[in-house]
Design a protein around this motif. Structure first.
Motif, PDB file in Angstrom:
ATOM      1  N   PRO A 105       0.818  -1.224   0.115  1.00 17.85           N
ATOM      2  CA  PRO A 105      -0.031   0.078   0.049  1.00 17.85           C
ATOM      3  C   PRO A 105       0.926   1.229  -0.030  1.00 17.85           C
ATOM      4  O   PRO A 105       0.239   2.414  -0.005  1.00 17.85           O
ATOM      5  N   GLN A 106       2.009   1.207   0.198  1.00 17.46           N
ATOM      6  CA  GLN A 106       3.135   2.251   0.264  1.00 17.46           C
ATOM      7  C   GLN A 106       3.613   2.749  -1.030  1.00 17.46           C
ATOM      8  O   GLN A 106       3.915   3.826  -1.126  1.00 17.46           O
ATOM      9  N   PHE A 107       3.181   1.841  -2.220  1.00 19.67           N
ATOM     10  CA  PHE A 107       3.802   2.395  -3.455  1.00 19.67           C
ATOM     11  C   PHE A 107       2.866   3.507  -3.817  1.00 19.67           C
ATOM     12  O   PHE A 107       3.233   4.560  -4.375  1.00 19.67           O
ATOM     13  N   ASP A 108       1.388   3.639  -3.689  1.00 20.72           N
ATOM     14  CA  ASP A 108       0.507   4.377  -4.147  1.00 20.72           C
ATOM     15  C   ASP A 108       1.049   5.808  -3.065  1.00 20.72           C
ATOM     16  O   ASP A 108       0.969   6.823  -3.641  1.00 20.72           O
ATOM     17  N   LEU A 109       1.089   5.619  -1.771  1.00 26.01           N
ATOM     18  CA  LEU A 109       1.263   6.534  -0.835  1.00 26.01           C
ATOM     19  C   LEU A 109       2.517   7.188  -0.939  1.00 26.01           C
ATOM     20  O   LEU A 109       2.314   8.457  -0.990  1.00 26.01           O
ATOM     21  N   VAL A 110       3.531   6.814  -1.198  1.00 29.42           N
ATOM     22  CA  VAL A 110       4.708   7.746  -1.515  1.00 29.42           C
ATOM     23  C   VAL A 110       4.681   8.504  -2.671  1.00 29.42           C
ATOM     24  O   VAL A 110       5.018   9.705  -2.604  1.00 29.42           O
ATOM     25  N   LYS A 111       3.867   8.080  -3.606  1.00 27.87           N
ATOM     26  CA  LYS A 111       3.440   9.002  -4.930  1.00 27.87           C
ATOM     27  C   LYS A 111       2.850  10.232  -4.445  1.00 27.87           C
ATOM     28  O   LYS A 111       2.888  11.447  -4.924  1.00 27.87           O
ATOM     29  N   GLU A 112       2.133   9.907  -3.322  1.00 29.97           N
ATOM     30  CA  GLU A 112       0.997  11.090  -3.064  1.00 29.97           C
ATOM     31  C   GLU A 112       1.879  12.140  -2.179  1.00 29.97           C
ATOM     32  O   GLU A 112       1.776  13.188  -2.475  1.00 29.97           O
ATOM     33  N   VAL A 113       2.761  11.540  -1.449  1.00 27.68           N
ATOM     34  CA  VAL A 113       3.734  12.312  -0.723  1.00 27.68           C
ATOM     35  C   VAL A 113       4.789  13.277  -1.653  1.00 27.68           C
ATOM     36  O   VAL A 113       4.900  14.440  -1.332  1.00 27.68           O
ATOM     37  N   THR A 114       5.287  12.741  -2.597  1.00 25.47           N
ATOM     38  CA  THR A 114       6.204  13.389  -3.544  1.00 25.47           C
ATOM     39  C   THR A 114       5.318  14.588  -4.301  1.00 25.47           C
ATOM     40  O   THR A 114       5.841  15.298  -4.352  1.00 25.47           O
ATOM     41  N   SER A 115       3.964  14.170  -4.501  1.00 24.09           N
ATOM     42  CA  SER A 115       3.261  15.052  -5.200  1.00 24.09           C
ATOM     43  C   SER A 115       2.755  16.185  -4.243  1.00 24.09           C
ATOM     44  O   SER A 115       2.735  17.312  -4.756  1.00 24.09           O
ATOM     45  N   SER A 116       2.982  16.047  -2.900  1.00 21.33           N
ATOM     46  CA  SER A 116       2.675  16.875  -2.078  1.00 21.33           C
ATOM     47  C   SER A 116       3.645  18.110  -2.230  1.00 21.33           C
ATOM     48  O   SER A 116       3.480  19.079  -1.811  1.00 21.33           O
ATOM     49  N   PHE A 117       5.025  17.543  -2.455  1.00 18.54           N
ATOM     50  CA  PHE A 117       6.349  18.278  -2.485  1.00 18.54           C
ATOM     51  C   PHE A 117       6.383  19.221  -3.776  1.00 18.54           C
ATOM     52  O   PHE A 117       7.055  19.743  -3.915  1.00 18.54           O
ATOM     53  N   GLY A 118       5.205  18.994  -4.542  1.00 23.82           N
ATOM     54  CA  GLY A 118       5.429  19.568  -5.912  1.00 23.82           C
ATOM     55  C   GLY A 118       6.388  18.726  -7.015  1.00 23.82           C
ATOM     56  O   GLY A 118       6.416  19.254  -7.866  1.00 23.82           O
ATOM     57  N   VAL A 119       6.860  17.579  -6.597  1.00 19.16           N
ATOM     58  CA  VAL A 119       7.505  16.726  -7.458  1.00 19.16           C
ATOM     59  C   VAL A 119       6.854  15.862  -8.471  1.00 19.16           C
ATOM     60  O   VAL A 119       5.808  15.500  -8.122  1.00 19.16           O
ATOM     61  N   MET A 120       7.223  15.950  -9.671  1.00 19.63           N
ATOM     62  CA  MET A 120       6.867  15.168 -10.695  1.00 19.63           C
ATOM     63  C   MET A 120       7.128  13.687 -10.619  1.00 19.63           C
ATOM     64  O   MET A 120       8.203  13.540 -10.548  1.00 19.63           O
ATOM     65  N   ASN A 121       6.059  12.721 -10.635  1.00 14.40           N
ATOM     66  CA  ASN A 121       6.281  11.510 -10.488  1.00 14.40           C
ATOM     67  C   ASN A 121       6.334  10.881 -12.232  1.00 14.40           C
ATOM     68  O   ASN A 121       5.399  11.085 -12.852  1.00 14.40           O
ATOM     69  N   VAL A 122       7.234  10.151 -12.522  1.00 17.15           N
ATOM     70  CA  VAL A 122       7.190   9.576 -13.824  1.00 17.15           C
ATOM     71  C   VAL A 122       7.594   8.075 -14.035  1.00 17.15           C
ATOM     72  O   VAL A 122       8.318   7.699 -13.128  1.00 17.15           O
TER      73      VAL A 122
END
Length: 302
Positions: A105-122
């Protein structure tokens, strides 16, 4: 190997260039999971959601941001286990154990966190994060200096004049920063020779054999003397009989292993430099931290 003290000392001539940090998301997440779960305790929120890997990821990520002072950040991810390499070789990474249940469940969660930092997930289906990183590094290095944050030594093949590979060492905040010069100083190899090295000796982690019977020591000796796999093959008659025989009987696997080891720098990924400008909104991050009960991290971002 450059033991990092001050990033400004590394690229004095490029002081006016943007600095892009390409984060190997999976490398950081897995490292964080195992570093925080070895005792058997898994950090969870009050509703039972495991968060230990995400918590550790944020600490690694934030330390790197402070240390390397990027102007732009992109985080790259694997998108499933099947890639073009598994089509080339069905046993590719087939030895990987199942992912720990608490990590899923942390795979999706970590991307939410990086997005909260304004970081693009690719990430791109059919390709590995390495391929996204290699492609973006090649593109960005035309106009910027690039730092690749990873724990994967395969990435050393991407080292270039404007591309540094930052290997995370044991202990948070401990990095080895590789340039073409420092890579050669440490290993007597060029970035391209890293690929040939893996072709010869294989990779147990990725489950391709290279030339069975040729280990790192012999592979390094051959590359130092003959420069490349092509150079070795042109001089087969000069090799010791045992080494020559191993190469001759496993020639197809040698070429396949080198292909599997090669990071694709032409993946169908695009992320405009201006779209990954590093500009954190503190309140958005704090909100996400509060949601995940990361009270211990709130002081990190001030």
């Amino acid at each position: 190997m450059e033991q990092l003290k001050d990033t400004n000392d590394i690229h004095d001539n490029n002081a006016t260039l943007p600095r892009v940090l390409l984060v190997d998301g999976m490398a950081l997440l897995f490292r964080a999971f195992y570093a925080t779960s070895y005792s058997g305790y898994i950090m969870k929120t009050s509703n039972g959601t495991p968060t230990n890997a995400v918590f550790g990821f944020v600490k690694y990520f934030w330390d790197a941001v402070q240390r390397f002072a990027p102007t732009h950040i992109v985080c790259c991810w694997d998108m499933g286990s099947k890639t073009f390499r598994s089509e080339q070789f069905t046993e590719y990474k087939a030895n990987r154990v199942d992912c720990p249940e608490e990590l899923i469940p942390q795979f999706d969660l970590v991307k939410e966190v990086t997005s909260s930092f304004g970081v693009m997930n690719v990430g791109i289906t059919g390709y590995e994060a390495d391929d996204c990183i290699g492609t973006l590094a090649k593109h960005y290095s035309q106009d910027a200096e690039v730092y690749i944050l990873t724990g994967d030594h395969d990435m050393l093949q991407l080292v270039a004049e404007r591309v540094r590979v930052v290997i995370m060492k044991k202990g948070q905040g401990n990095y080895a920063v590789y340039s073409p010069e420092s890579l050669f100083e440490e290993m007597q190899l060029t970035p391209n020779q890293i690929i040939d090295l893996k072709g010869l000796m294989g990779d147990t982690a990725d489950n391709y054999p290279g030339v069975k019977g040729i280990g790192e020591k012999t592979a390094l000796k051959l590359l130092v003397e003959y420069e490349s796999i092509e150079g070795i093959l042109e001089n087969l008659a000069l090799l010791p009989k045992g080494v020559r025989s191993k190469i001759e009987t496993q020639l197809d696997m040698l070429h396949l292993s080198r292909s599997l080891a090669t990071i694709c720098c032409e993946a169908p990924v695009a992320c405009a430099l201006e779209s990954c400008f590093w500009e954190m909104d503190r309140q958005t991050v704090l909100s996400k931290f509060e949601e995940l009960e990361f009270r211990g991290l709130m002081k990190l971002i001030g």
